[in-house]
Design a protein around this motif. Sequence first.
Motif, PDB file in Angstrom:
ATOM      1  N   LEU A  61      -9.116   1.250   7.441  1.00  0.00           N
ATOM      2  CA  LEU A  61      -9.553   0.915   8.795  1.00  0.00           C
ATOM      3  C   LEU A  61     -10.769   1.753   9.197  1.00  0.00           C
ATOM      4  N   LEU A  62     -10.740   3.022   8.831  1.00  0.00           N
ATOM      5  CA  LEU A  62     -11.828   3.921   9.195  1.00  0.00           C
ATOM      6  C   LEU A  62     -13.143   3.490   8.548  1.00  0.00           C
ATOM      7  N   ALA A  63     -13.051   2.983   7.331  1.00  0.00           N
ATOM      8  CA  ALA A  63     -14.260   2.561   6.611  1.00  0.00           C
ATOM      9  C   ALA A  63     -14.939   1.381   7.285  1.00  0.00           C
ATOM     10  N   ASP A  64     -14.136   0.531   7.957  1.00  0.00           N
ATOM     11  CA  ASP A  64     -14.687  -0.684   8.578  1.00  0.00           C
ATOM     12  C   ASP A  64     -14.897  -0.551  10.080  1.00  0.00           C
ATOM     13  N   GLU A  65     -14.513   0.588  10.649  1.00  0.00           N
ATOM     14  CA  GLU A  65     -14.562   0.745  12.105  1.00  0.00           C
ATOM     15  C   GLU A  65     -15.803   1.555  12.509  1.00  0.00           C
ATOM     16  N   HIS A  66     -16.538   1.040  13.510  1.00  0.00           N
ATOM     17  CA  HIS A  66     -17.752   1.719  13.966  1.00  0.00           C
ATOM     18  C   HIS A  66     -17.660   2.184  15.420  1.00  0.00           C
ATOM     19  N   ASP A  67     -16.654   1.728  16.129  1.00  0.00           N
ATOM     20  CA  ASP A  67     -16.483   2.164  17.514  1.00  0.00           C
ATOM     21  C   ASP A  67     -15.996   3.615  17.536  1.00  0.00           C
ATOM     22  N   PRO A  68     -16.661   4.511  18.268  1.00  0.00           N
ATOM     23  CA  PRO A  68     -16.293   5.933  18.269  1.00  0.00           C
ATOM     24  C   PRO A  68     -14.843   6.191  18.700  1.00  0.00           C
ATOM     25  N   GLU A  69     -14.390   5.474  19.736  1.00  0.00           N
ATOM     26  CA  GLU A  69     -13.025   5.687  20.207  1.00  0.00           C
ATOM     27  C   GLU A  69     -12.007   5.241  19.168  1.00  0.00           C
ATOM     28  N   MET A  70     -12.257   4.108  18.534  1.00  0.00           N
ATOM     29  CA  MET A  70     -11.335   3.617  17.515  1.00  0.00           C
ATOM     30  C   MET A  70     -11.347   4.528  16.286  1.00  0.00           C
ATOM     31  N   ARG A  71     -12.510   5.056  15.943  1.00  0.00           N
ATOM     32  CA  ARG A  71     -12.586   5.973  14.815  1.00  0.00           C
ATOM     33  C   ARG A  71     -11.806   7.256  15.115  1.00  0.00           C
ATOM     34  N   ALA A  72     -11.887   7.710  16.362  1.00  0.00           N
ATOM     35  CA  ALA A  72     -11.125   8.905  16.743  1.00  0.00           C
ATOM     36  C   ALA A  72      -9.631   8.641  16.640  1.00  0.00           C
ATOM     37  N   ARG A  73      -9.212   7.432  17.046  1.00  0.00           N
ATOM     38  CA  ARG A  73      -7.788   7.082  16.957  1.00  0.00           C
ATOM     39  C   ARG A  73      -7.347   6.983  15.497  1.00  0.00           C
ATOM     40  N   CYS A  74      -8.220   6.426  14.661  1.00  0.00           N
ATOM     41  CA  CYS A  74      -7.899   6.349  13.232  1.00  0.00           C
ATOM     42  C   CYS A  74      -7.708   7.738  12.641  1.00  0.00           C
ATOM     43  N   LEU A  75      -8.571   8.666  13.065  1.00  0.00           N
ATOM     44  CA  LEU A  75      -8.465  10.033  12.560  1.00  0.00           C
ATOM     45  C   LEU A  75      -7.166  10.693  13.025  1.00  0.00           C
ATOM     46  N   GLU A  76      -6.742  10.387  14.244  1.00  0.00           N
ATOM     47  CA  GLU A  76      -5.465  10.920  14.742  1.00  0.00           C
ATOM     48  C   GLU A  76      -4.298  10.405  13.904  1.00  0.00           C
ATOM     49  N   LEU A  77      -4.331   9.096  13.609  1.00  0.00           N
ATOM     50  CA  LEU A  77      -3.263   8.506  12.800  1.00  0.00           C
ATOM     51  C   LEU A  77      -3.263   9.087  11.392  1.00  0.00           C
ATOM     52  N   LEU A  78      -4.452   9.311  10.852  1.00  0.00           N
ATOM     53  CA  LEU A  78      -4.543   9.914   9.520  1.00  0.00           C
ATOM     54  C   LEU A  78      -3.951  11.326   9.526  1.00  0.00           C
ATOM     55  N   ALA A  79      -4.229  12.077  10.564  1.00  0.00           N
ATOM     56  CA  ALA A  79      -3.696  13.440  10.664  1.00  0.00           C
ATOM     57  C   ALA A  79      -2.174  13.420  10.771  1.00  0.00           C
ATOM     58  N   GLU A  80      -1.638  12.477  11.563  1.00  0.00           N
ATOM     59  CA  GLU A  80      -0.186  12.355  11.701  1.00  0.00           C
ATOM     60  C   GLU A  80       0.466  12.015  10.369  1.00  0.00           C
ATOM     61  N   SER A  81      -0.126  11.073   9.639  1.00  0.00           N
ATOM     62  CA  SER A  81       0.428  10.670   8.349  1.00  0.00           C
ATOM     63  C   SER A  81       0.347  11.809   7.339  1.00  0.00           C
ATOM     64  N   ALA A  82      -0.751  12.569   7.383  1.00  0.00           N
ATOM     65  CA  ALA A  82      -0.903  13.700   6.468  1.00  0.00           C
ATOM     66  C   ALA A  82       0.148  14.769   6.750  1.00  0.00           C
ATOM     67  N   ARG A  83       0.419  15.048   8.029  1.00  0.00           N
ATOM     68  CA  ARG A  83       1.439  16.032   8.390  1.00  0.00           C
ATOM     69  C   ARG A  83       2.817  15.562   7.949  1.00  0.00           C
ATOM     70  N   ALA A  84       3.110  14.275   8.173  1.00  0.00           N
ATOM     71  CA  ALA A  84       4.411  13.739   7.774  1.00  0.00           C
ATOM     72  C   ALA A  84       4.602  13.839   6.269  1.00  0.00           C
ATOM     73  N   SER A  85       3.554  13.531   5.510  1.00  0.00           N
ATOM     74  CA  SER A  85       3.643  13.621   4.051  1.00  0.00           C
ATOM     75  C   SER A  85       3.874  15.059   3.610  1.00  0.00           C
ATOM     76  N   ALA A  86       3.120  15.992   4.195  1.00  0.00           N
ATOM     77  CA  ALA A  86       3.250  17.404   3.827  1.00  0.00           C
ATOM     78  C   ALA A  86       4.630  17.935   4.183  1.00  0.00           C
ATOM     79  N   ASN A  87       5.151  17.564   5.368  1.00  0.00           N
ATOM     80  CA  ASN A  87       6.468  18.032   5.791  1.00  0.00           C
ATOM     81  C   ASN A  87       7.569  17.510   4.877  1.00  0.00           C
ATOM     82  N   LYS A  88       7.465  16.249   4.473  1.00  0.00           N
ATOM     83  CA  LYS A  88       8.460  15.696   3.568  1.00  0.00           C
ATOM     84  C   LYS A  88       8.409  16.374   2.207  1.00  0.00           C
TER      85      LYS A  88
END
Length: 214
Positions: free
Chosen positions: A33-60
């Motif tokens: 999604l991040l690769a195809d998204e150019h809207d700054p707000e949507m890119r920021a949201r994508c980065l938030e979701l990526l951070a959440e998924s990375a934390r969940a993976s690391a915690n597991k």
Amino acid sequence: MTMTPVDFASLLCSRLCHDLLSPVGALNNGLELLADEHDPEMRARCLELLAESARASANKLKFFRLAFGAAGGFGETVDTREARAAIEGLFGENHRLTLGWMIEDSVLPKPAIKVLLNLALIAGDALIRGGQLDIGAEVVGGQIEIVVRGDGPRIVLDQELRDALTGAQGDAPVTPRAAAAFLVHALVEQGGGVVQVSPPDAPVLLFGAAFRAG
């Protein structure tokens, strides 16, 4: 049921891959999604979701390393603070569960830590709408006594898991979702103890184990 070390290793690998598939898949989707998204707000949201998924993976991964692997170094004991941090990391991110920690010992034998973590994993998964997860353990007369209590609006513990915990599955095959329960039973039995599980109609979920560990 008897199981070869190779069969059990395969069972654990299947369980780990299943549990990690969701957060790792979310990372992959987020990157696409991040690769195809150019809207700054949507890119920021994508980065938030990526951070959440990375934390969940690391915690597991941290939890599974301690619950299933050889974490804790070459010593015979593990710091109980590591166990608490692993449980909080696994369940605390989504605020679905409230953890009650009733362990005063600073260290416990490795088998006890593995039993404690896997019972917490099973109880936490059984509280499908969240709730309170209380964990207690102490050394009494050379034995480890562990109690895990789950209380919430809906508790679901499949019969397969009950049977695997108590060793009542007979010759029935053990599926990957019961790997943690099978490991708990094997470790407790190895220490000359048994696992007790509250009946299906009980208002709360209770696990108890007393065994020699170390």
